[in-house]
Design a protein around this motif. Sequence first.
Motif, PDB file in Angstrom:
ATOM      1  N   CYS A  86      37.238  43.900  32.906  1.00 53.73           N
ATOM      2  CA  CYS A  86      35.865  43.524  32.551  1.00 53.73           C
ATOM      3  C   CYS A  86      35.438  42.148  33.067  1.00 53.73           C
ATOM      4  O   CYS A  86      35.582  41.130  32.398  1.00 53.73           O
ATOM      5  CB  CYS A  86      35.624  43.594  31.040  1.00 53.73           C
ATOM      6  N   ASN A  87      34.867  42.177  34.247  1.00 47.78           N
ATOM      7  CA  ASN A  87      34.270  40.975  34.823  1.00 47.78           C
ATOM      8  C   ASN A  87      32.858  40.878  34.225  1.00 47.78           C
ATOM      9  O   ASN A  87      31.911  41.416  34.756  1.00 47.78           O
ATOM     10  CB  ASN A  87      34.240  41.153  36.349  1.00 47.78           C
ATOM     11  N   PHE A  88      32.770  40.175  33.059  1.00 48.26           N
ATOM     12  CA  PHE A  88      31.551  40.306  32.254  1.00 48.26           C
ATOM     13  C   PHE A  88      30.384  39.422  32.690  1.00 48.26           C
ATOM     14  O   PHE A  88      29.245  39.652  32.291  1.00 48.26           O
ATOM     15  CB  PHE A  88      31.845  40.080  30.756  1.00 48.26           C
ATOM     16  N   ALA A 139      26.631  33.553  28.086  1.00 44.99           N
ATOM     17  CA  ALA A 139      27.454  34.764  27.931  1.00 44.99           C
ATOM     18  C   ALA A 139      28.891  34.374  27.590  1.00 44.99           C
ATOM     19  O   ALA A 139      29.507  34.939  26.677  1.00 44.99           O
ATOM     20  CB  ALA A 139      27.415  35.600  29.208  1.00 44.99           C
ATOM     21  N   VAL A 140      29.409  33.371  28.314  1.00 42.57           N
ATOM     22  CA  VAL A 140      30.781  32.920  28.052  1.00 42.57           C
ATOM     23  C   VAL A 140      30.888  32.404  26.616  1.00 42.57           C
ATOM     24  O   VAL A 140      31.816  32.744  25.883  1.00 42.57           O
ATOM     25  CB  VAL A 140      31.189  31.819  29.071  1.00 42.57           C
ATOM     26  N   ALA A 178      33.967  35.813  35.652  1.00 43.76           N
ATOM     27  CA  ALA A 178      34.529  35.563  34.321  1.00 43.76           C
ATOM     28  C   ALA A 178      35.154  36.837  33.746  1.00 43.76           C
ATOM     29  O   ALA A 178      34.592  37.931  33.848  1.00 43.76           O
ATOM     30  CB  ALA A 178      33.436  35.060  33.382  1.00 43.76           C
ATOM     31  N   PHE A 179      36.337  36.666  33.164  1.00 48.88           N
ATOM     32  CA  PHE A 179      37.100  37.769  32.559  1.00 48.88           C
ATOM     33  C   PHE A 179      37.600  37.324  31.181  1.00 48.88           C
ATOM     34  O   PHE A 179      37.713  36.127  30.914  1.00 48.88           O
ATOM     35  CB  PHE A 179      38.344  38.084  33.410  1.00 48.88           C
ATOM     36  N   PRO A 180      38.003  38.272  30.347  1.00 48.81           N
ATOM     37  CA  PRO A 180      38.731  37.858  29.135  1.00 48.81           C
ATOM     38  C   PRO A 180      40.103  37.332  29.549  1.00 48.81           C
ATOM     39  O   PRO A 180      40.702  37.881  30.485  1.00 48.81           O
ATOM     40  CB  PRO A 180      38.853  39.166  28.339  1.00 48.81           C
ATOM     41  N   GLY A 219      30.577  41.408  40.964  1.00 50.24           N
ATOM     42  CA  GLY A 219      30.889  40.007  40.673  1.00 50.24           C
ATOM     43  C   GLY A 219      30.546  39.622  39.245  1.00 50.24           C
ATOM     44  O   GLY A 219      30.568  38.439  38.911  1.00 50.24           O
ATOM     45  N   GLY A 220      30.184  40.598  38.420  1.00 49.23           N
ATOM     46  CA  GLY A 220      29.846  40.307  37.027  1.00 49.23           C
ATOM     47  C   GLY A 220      28.347  40.273  36.780  1.00 49.23           C
ATOM     48  O   GLY A 220      27.892  40.082  35.653  1.00 49.23           O
TER      49      GLY A 220
END
Length: 404
Positions: free
Chosen positions: A45-47, A79-80, A98-100, A380-381
């Motif tokens: 999950c590249n959120f 979002a982060v 960004a990922f978990p 790329g999210g």
Amino acid sequence: MKIAIIGGGAAGLVAAGSAKNAEVVVFDHNDKLGKKIYITGKGRCNFTNVCDNETFLSNVVTNAPFLRSALSRFTPYDAVELIEQNGCKTKVERGRRAFPSSDKASDIIKALTAYAKSNNAEFRLGVKISDLSYNNEENKFSVRYDGGEERFDRVIVCAGGLSYPSTGSDGSAYRFVKKFGHKMISPVPSLVGLKTDIDFSSAEGLTLKNIELGADGVKPIFGDLMITRDGVSGPVALTMSAYLSRREKPYTAYIDFKPALTSEELDDRLLREFGAGQNKSFKNILDGLLPKSIIPFIIDRSGISPDKHVNVITRGERQSLVKALKRFEFKVVSTEGFERAVVTCGGVNVKEIYPKTMMSRLCRGLYICGEMLDVDALTGGYNLHIALATGFVAGVSASGDNYD
Ligand SMILES: Cc1cc2nc3c(=O)[nH]c(=O)nc-3n(C[C@H](O)[C@H](O)[C@H](O)COP(=O)(O)OP(=O)(O)OC[C@H]3O[C@@H](n4cnc5c(N)ncnc54)[C@H](O)[C@@H]3O)c2cc1C
């Protein structure tokens, strides 16, 4: 204020959390929330993409200006923060993705669910919404499903597009937003593998590194290309599919196997290789230049006999070899379709939606957000962030006293 949210994906969960102090009910016909999120970023999950808004918008392929307002109200940094504040540590990798930190998409679902729960959202899973209408006398929306009907003051529709229908986004909600007069921009698959007129099966699975993929009207795309049984996939093919999602097929595309060299430099390199391997036959000279399984395609395209000794290859033949390497043309005949598309290009016409609130211009109190809208971006999210940002804005707006 009672709000129905149709769709418990990324957009729906954020809307459920941001619709503060409203009585929120999230409907999803899946038995689990955020089913699509599980498979995003290969399960990681590249959120979002932690970049400034202008960079973000330059990665949006369709209707970037529409997103300007939502993006300024809910940035990648927001979002982060939202994900972190709801119990999931995050990390940023190459390309600002960004990922978990756990690399588990399920942790993003947990965080988004926690956010929705923090607003006491109620979840009705396994419930497929079959119809939506507005009752002028009661000033209420009527949400219909198998065996029931409920009244709501406002409705947020975030039922996704048509891509990966196995995750629940089956386009069923397109039908009932059309009833309110919304025009749909015909949906087509985007970020999807391309099928070609060349049978690449003997090279299936090969990844060509640092090539360029081009076609008329698009800037050549540099990166990695994966060869599939009947075409091409991987990052550069997906990007091309996004830019040319609406181009009539077949269209001509080409691979430049040696983008770092001009044709002249490549010709010099070939001369050197041929000089060093004078007694070799043509088919044995290309090993240093290309992966093995792609060589037969280049030999075939060059028109040079594979058994010809390199010391008798003519200048004209060398030129056709340079062309085969620098502009290996093929036809894109179709795509791998919605079954394999990362995102849908098309959906509800954004001209009919207020960009600051996500409210329909055709029906007060009706909000539409996420992939259901005619917006899409590169990998790329960005696509998940579009769902999060438009969902956030829709939730905040729908729970407000006014309609702005
Ligand atoms: C394989 C894959 C990988 C991806 N990877 C990434 C990535 O790493 N980064 C990124 O940014 N994007 C990625 N995406 C894109 C991203 O997942 C989507 O753009 C995003 O999830 C869209 O969110 P959404 O909430 O708008 O829609 P969805 O997630 O599709 O949610 C819609 C929900 O509505 C429900 N629904 C639909 N119709 C009804 C109905 N009639 N009644 C009740 N419920 C209904 C569905 O069950 C679904 O749960 C990926 C997509 C795929 C397919």
